[in-house]
Design a protein around this motif. Structure first.
Motif, short mmCIF file in Angstrom:
data_model
loop_
_atom_site.label_atom_id
_atom_site.label_comp_id
_atom_site.label_asym_id
_atom_site.label_seq_id
_atom_site.Cartn_x
_atom_site.Cartn_y
_atom_site.Cartn_z
N GLY A 46 0.77 -1.12 -0.01
CA GLY A 46 -0.15 -0.14 0.12
C GLY A 46 0.78 1.21 -0.06
O GLY A 46 0.56 2.25 -0.65
N SER A 47 1.94 1.19 0.85
CA SER A 47 2.88 2.29 0.60
C SER A 47 3.57 2.88 -0.54
O SER A 47 3.31 3.80 -0.95
CB SER A 47 3.93 1.93 1.72
OG SER A 47 3.40 1.70 2.75
N VAL A 48 3.95 1.60 -1.24
CA VAL A 48 4.54 1.75 -2.59
C VAL A 48 3.36 2.26 -3.56
O VAL A 48 3.54 3.06 -4.37
CB VAL A 48 5.19 0.63 -3.18
CG1 VAL A 48 5.57 0.64 -4.54
CG2 VAL A 48 6.21 0.30 -2.21
N ARG A 76 -4.30 -1.24 -4.51
CA ARG A 76 -3.82 -2.23 -5.25
C ARG A 76 -3.16 -3.24 -4.59
O ARG A 76 -2.03 -3.52 -5.05
CB ARG A 76 -3.17 -1.56 -6.53
CG ARG A 76 -4.14 -0.80 -7.31
CD ARG A 76 -3.44 -0.79 -8.77
NE ARG A 76 -2.16 0.11 -8.85
CZ ARG A 76 -1.89 1.52 -8.81
NH1 ARG A 76 -3.15 2.42 -9.06
NH2 ARG A 76 -0.84 1.87 -8.88
N GLN A 77 -3.48 -3.75 -3.58
CA GLN A 77 -3.15 -5.12 -2.80
C GLN A 77 -4.35 -5.79 -2.19
O GLN A 77 -5.43 -5.22 -2.24
CB GLN A 77 -2.19 -4.38 -1.83
CG GLN A 77 -2.39 -3.02 -1.00
CD GLN A 77 -3.51 -3.29 -0.17
OE1 GLN A 77 -3.92 -4.47 0.59
NE2 GLN A 77 -4.14 -2.30 0.07
N SER A 78 -4.04 -7.02 -1.68
CA SER A 78 -5.08 -7.74 -1.53
C SER A 78 -5.79 -7.44 -0.01
O SER A 78 -6.83 -8.06 0.21
CB SER A 78 -4.54 -9.18 -1.24
OG SER A 78 -3.47 -9.35 -0.41
N GLY A 79 -5.05 -6.44 0.76
CA GLY A 79 -5.81 -6.16 2.10
C GLY A 79 -7.03 -5.36 2.20
O GLY A 79 -7.41 -5.34 3.02
N GLY A 80 -6.94 -4.41 1.16
CA GLY A 80 -8.19 -3.45 1.10
C GLY A 80 -7.55 -2.07 1.88
O GLY A 80 -6.48 -1.70 1.21
N VAL A 129 -11.90 1.42 -1.28
CA VAL A 129 -11.62 0.60 -0.30
C VAL A 129 -12.71 0.98 0.92
O VAL A 129 -13.45 2.05 0.82
CB VAL A 129 -10.25 1.11 0.40
CG1 VAL A 129 -9.11 0.51 -0.33
CG2 VAL A 129 -10.03 2.25 0.83
N ASP A 130 -13.15 -0.11 1.54
CA ASP A 130 -13.87 -0.15 2.57
C ASP A 130 -13.33 0.81 3.82
O ASP A 130 -12.38 0.49 4.21
CB ASP A 130 -14.38 -1.49 3.43
CG ASP A 130 -15.32 -1.97 1.90
OD1 ASP A 130 -15.98 -1.39 1.48
OD2 ASP A 130 -15.23 -3.25 1.84
N VAL A 131 -13.92 1.94 4.19
CA VAL A 131 -13.21 2.50 5.32
C VAL A 131 -14.33 2.69 6.71
O VAL A 131 -15.43 2.89 6.12
CB VAL A 131 -13.06 4.20 4.83
CG1 VAL A 131 -12.50 5.01 6.03
CG2 VAL A 131 -12.18 4.08 3.74
N ALA A 132 -13.85 2.38 7.77
CA ALA A 132 -14.86 2.49 8.95
C ALA A 132 -15.02 3.82 9.43
O ALA A 132 -14.05 4.57 9.81
CB ALA A 132 -14.05 1.65 10.29
N VAL A 133 -16.11 4.22 9.02
CA VAL A 133 -16.54 5.76 9.47
C VAL A 133 -18.03 5.52 10.35
O VAL A 133 -18.55 4.79 10.02
CB VAL A 133 -16.84 6.60 8.15
CG1 VAL A 133 -15.51 6.76 7.48
CG2 VAL A 133 -17.73 6.06 7.09
N GLY A 134 -17.99 6.51 11.16
CA GLY A 134 -19.27 6.81 11.75
C GLY A 134 -20.40 7.10 11.22
O GLY A 134 -20.00 7.69 10.03
N ASP A 135 -21.36 7.15 11.69
CA ASP A 135 -22.86 7.77 11.06
C ASP A 135 -22.61 9.26 10.90
O ASP A 135 -22.04 9.95 11.82
CB ASP A 135 -24.05 7.62 11.69
CG ASP A 135 -24.38 6.03 11.73
OD1 ASP A 135 -23.87 5.32 10.47
OD2 ASP A 135 -25.06 5.64 12.76
#
Length: 292
Positions: A46-48, A76-80, A129-135
Motif C-alpha cells: 500500500g505504501s508503494v 492495489r493490494q489484497s488487504g483493502g 476501499v472500505d473505510v470504517a466511519v461513523g454515521d
C-alpha cells in the motif's frame, strides 16, 4: 526549505514504510504482528502503491485529486484499506512541503483553500476501499462518506469544500469526533508536536516510531477504536496505554508495550487513527532532517 536528502513525496512513502515497521504498536499491524484481515506485506504494498498520488500532491495537483489517486494506488493490494487515514494527513503536508516551508500555518492555509471539487474527489476515494466511519451528524445523511461519488450533488448544492467536510467531522453535533479531521482544521498541532518528540528522541528510528505511537495513544482516545468499539472502550484503551507508557518510561524499555500489543490484538482493538498521526509525524520529522 527541507533539510532532507529526499523529495517530499519520497519522504511520505518512507514515512508510511517506517510507521508500519515500528514495533510494538499495540493493536496495529507491525513487522512482528499481523491481524486476521491485514498483513504486514499488504501495508508495504500500500505504501508503494500510494507513491504516484503523493507525487501528484508534490507537483501541485489539487489536494482532493492527489488524495484520490493515492488511495487508488494504495488499494492495489489484497488487504483493502491499509493507509486511507495516513494519506488523508500526508497529502496536504506533501503539497505544502514541496512548495513552501513546512509549518502549521502554511498547512492550515492549504487545507482552508480546498474547494468543492476537492471534497468530491475525497468522497470518490471511498469507492476504492472500505473505510470504517461513523454515521454522519443528524440532518446531513446525504453527506455520508459511504455514498462516495453519489454525494457529489449534495456537496455542490451545499457548496461544501473539503475543509468544510473536515470541520463537520472534527466537531459533529453528535457522534464521534474525528481527530484526523481535527488535525486538518487546527493546523496539525498533534502531528507537529509528535514530530518534535521523534526528533528529540534517540535510538533507532523504528523504536522512536513505536514510542511516538504509545505516547499518542496515551494522550487521547483513538477515533477508530471509538467508531468500532464505542467511546467508553476508546477511553479505556487510552488509560491502558497511559499505564503502559509509564512502565516504558520507568524501565527505559519498550518491553512493557509488547504485552499490551498482544492483548490488543487478541481483543481486536485496532487504534488505526493513532497510527495515521504517527505516519504524518514521521514525515514532518524526515522533512526536518531525521536521519535514516
Amino acid at each position: 526549505m527541507s533539510d532532507s536528502p529526499r523529495t517530499p513525496a519520497e519522504n511520505a512513502e518512507l514515512a508510511l514504510l517506517l510507521e508500519v515497521a515500528g514495533t510494538p504498536k499495540p493493536g496495529n499491524v507491525d513487522r512482528r504482528r499481523d491481524l486476521d484481515d491485514l498483513r504486514f506485506e499488504q501495508f508495504l504494498a500500500g505504501s508503494v502503491g500510494s507513491a504516484a498520488g503523493l507525487r501528484l500532491a508534490a507537483e501541485g495537483v489539487p489536494v482532493g485529486e492527489a488524495f484520490d489517486h493515492a488511495v487508488a494506488g494504495m488499494s492495489r493490494q489484497s488487504g483493502g484499506n491499509t493507509q486511507f487515514g495516513c494519506l488523508l494527513l500526508l497529502t496536504p503536508l506533501v503539497s505544502v512541503a514541496a512548495a513552501d516551508e513546512l509549518h502549521r500555518e502554511a498547512v492550515r492555509d492549504r487545507c482552508r483553500a480546498t474547494t468543492v471539487d476537492d471534497a468530491v474527489d475525497f468522497y470518490r476515494a471511498f469507492e476504492h476501499v472500505d473505510v470504517a466511519v461513523g454515521d454522519p451528524p443528524e440532518g446531513v445523511a446525504e453527506l455520508d462518506a459511504r455514498h462516495g461519488s453519489d454525494a457529489a450533488p449534495a456537496l455542490r448544492q451545499r457548496e461544501m469544500t473539503l475543509w468544510d467536510v473536515m470541520a463537520l467531522s472534527a466537531d459533529p453535533d453528535d457522534g464521534v469526533p474525528d481527530t484526523n479531521a481535527a488535525e486538518w482544521v487546527e493546523g496539525f498541532p498533534r502531528t507537529f508536536d509528535a514530530a518534535e518528540s521523534i526528533l528529540a528522541d534517540d535510538g533507532p528510528v523504528l523504536d522512536r516510531a513505536a514510542g511516538c505511537f504509545l505516547r499518542q495513544l496515551a494522550a487521547e482516545p483513538d477515533t477508530l477504536v471509538a467508531t468500532t468499539h464505542g467511546e467508553e472502550t476508546a477511553r479505556e484503551v487510552r488509560q491502558r496505554a497511559e499505564s503502559t507508557l509509564a512502565a516504558v518510561e520507568r524501565t527505559d524499555s519498550l518491553d512493557p508495550a509488547e504485552e499490551l500489543a498482544e492483548a490488543f490484538v487478541d481483543e481486536g482493538i485496532n487504534p488505526g487513527t493513532t497510527a495515521d498521526r504517527v505516519a504524518a509525524a514521521l514525515f514532518v520529522a524526515l522533512e526536518r532532517g531525521l536521519t535514516v
